[in-house]
Write a protein that holds these residues in place. Structure first.
Motif, PDB file in Angstrom:
ATOM      1  N   GLY A   8       0.352  -1.246   0.000  1.00  0.00           N
ATOM      2  CA  GLY A   8       0.000   0.000   0.000  1.00  0.00           C
ATOM      3  C   GLY A   8       0.382   1.352   0.000  1.00  0.00           C
ATOM      4  O   GLY A   8       1.214   1.504  -0.408  1.00  0.00           O
ATOM      5  N   HIS A   9      -0.126   2.424   0.395  1.00  0.00           N
ATOM      6  CA  HIS A   9      -0.104   3.297  -0.742  1.00  0.00           C
ATOM      7  C   HIS A   9      -0.180   4.785  -0.471  1.00  0.00           C
ATOM      8  O   HIS A   9      -0.103   5.525  -1.394  1.00  0.00           O
ATOM      9  CB  HIS A   9      -1.163   2.823  -1.707  1.00  0.00           C
ATOM     10  CG  HIS A   9      -1.230   1.328  -1.651  1.00  0.00           C
ATOM     11  ND1 HIS A   9      -0.512   0.524  -2.498  1.00  0.00           N
ATOM     12  CD2 HIS A   9      -1.818   0.522  -0.760  1.00  0.00           C
ATOM     13  CE1 HIS A   9      -0.723  -0.739  -2.157  1.00  0.00           C
ATOM     14  NE2 HIS A   9      -1.499  -0.762  -1.109  1.00  0.00           N
ATOM     15  N   ALA A  46       2.054   4.407  -3.924  1.00  0.00           N
ATOM     16  CA  ALA A  46       1.427   3.870  -5.132  1.00  0.00           C
ATOM     17  C   ALA A  46       0.428   4.923  -5.582  1.00  0.00           C
ATOM     18  O   ALA A  46      -0.424   5.340  -4.810  1.00  0.00           O
ATOM     19  CB  ALA A  46       0.737   2.544  -4.862  1.00  0.00           C
ATOM     20  N   HIS A  49      -2.458   5.653  -7.145  1.00  0.00           N
ATOM     21  CA  HIS A  49      -3.692   5.112  -7.693  1.00  0.00           C
ATOM     22  C   HIS A  49      -4.532   6.186  -8.380  1.00  0.00           C
ATOM     23  O   HIS A  49      -4.618   7.314  -7.895  1.00  0.00           O
ATOM     24  CB  HIS A  49      -4.534   4.513  -6.575  1.00  0.00           C
ATOM     25  CG  HIS A  49      -3.935   3.301  -5.960  1.00  0.00           C
ATOM     26  ND1 HIS A  49      -3.841   2.109  -6.621  1.00  0.00           N
ATOM     27  CD2 HIS A  49      -3.382   3.100  -4.748  1.00  0.00           C
ATOM     28  CE1 HIS A  49      -3.263   1.223  -5.835  1.00  0.00           C
ATOM     29  NE2 HIS A  49      -2.963   1.799  -4.690  1.00  0.00           N
ATOM     30  N   PHE A 109      -8.212   5.115   1.306  1.00  0.00           N
ATOM     31  CA  PHE A 109      -7.223   5.189   2.382  1.00  0.00           C
ATOM     32  C   PHE A 109      -7.694   6.215   3.400  1.00  0.00           C
ATOM     33  O   PHE A 109      -8.234   7.265   3.019  1.00  0.00           O
ATOM     34  CB  PHE A 109      -5.840   5.540   1.827  1.00  0.00           C
ATOM     35  CG  PHE A 109      -5.257   4.402   1.030  1.00  0.00           C
ATOM     36  CD1 PHE A 109      -4.436   3.467   1.624  1.00  0.00           C
ATOM     37  CD2 PHE A 109      -5.604   4.224  -0.301  1.00  0.00           C
ATOM     38  CE1 PHE A 109      -3.951   2.381   0.906  1.00  0.00           C
ATOM     39  CE2 PHE A 109      -5.130   3.143  -1.027  1.00  0.00           C
ATOM     40  CZ  PHE A 109      -4.298   2.223  -0.424  1.00  0.00           C
TER      41      PHE A 109
END
Ligand SMILES: [Cu+2]
Length: 196
Positions: A27-28, A113, A115, A188
């Motif tokens: 995750g991220h 990351a 996204h 998140f």
């Protein structure tokens, strides 16, 4: 024809693997400024944090808050029991950052990351919230004080959003920042303790 059929059959699992891994990737992104609870755990300012200290970017849970999303009392951990330390109010001892009531404030995330994103949203506890309580929907203002739509665009690795925080406030509060992902079922969640 037979060879072609075999190749096609073999191609299917090769394609499926990344999709499966995407659901469990570690995750991220997290709020670095003003530091979230996860950030304070990761930088060692706050101890006895459990696993979150190693992966502040991993507070991922179901999206759709507040209609769906993590259960009340688990919002700061994104519904992840292994990050339950983030929901513990610690008797109001989490370090706070200063907010000027009614003034503009910038919130910064570090994304490990990037996204594709629906939006970043920032909620805040009501004036009636007590720092000794876990965060629930009832203790948050129903409307975010800052919403930044991305319309599916991929953000940079560091993103900052500036908005006006509520006026007429004093004392402690918690900002719940929500990063809504466009192409997964998740979001998140980050809790940042502040003092007006
Ligand atoms: Cu991710």
């Amino acid at each position: 024809m037979r060879t072609r059929t075999i190749l096609t059959a073999m191609a299917v699992p090769a394609v499926s693997v990344p999709l499966i891994l995407a659901g469990t990737a570690s995750g991220h992104g997290w709020v670095t400024s003003p530091p979230s609870r996860a950030a304070y755990c990761a930088n060692g300012t706050v101890t006895n944090c459990g696993e979150i200290q190693w992966e502040p970017q991993s507070v991922e849970g179901p999206k759709g808050f507040p209609t769906r999303g993590p259960a009340d009392g688990t919002l700061c951990a994104g519904g992840n029991s292994r990050f339950a330390e983030l929901d513990d109010p610690r008797g109001g001892a989490w370090p706070t950052s200063q907010l000027a009531s009614g003034a503009s404030k910038t919130f910064t995330w570090k994304l490990t990351a990037r996204h594709a994103t629906t939006s970043f949203r920032y909620f805040i506890t009501k004036a009636s919230w007590s720092p000794s309580q876990k965060i629930t929907r009832a203790q948050l203002e129903s409307t975010p004080f800052l919403t930044v739509p991305y319309n599916g665009v991929q953000p940079g690795s560091v993103v900052s959003h500036t908005g006006t925080v509520p006026g007429g406030r004093s004392g402690r509060a918690v900002v719940l920042a929500v990063w809504d992902i466009a192409d997964t079922g998740n979001a998140f969640y980050q809790c940042t303790d502040v003092t007006f």
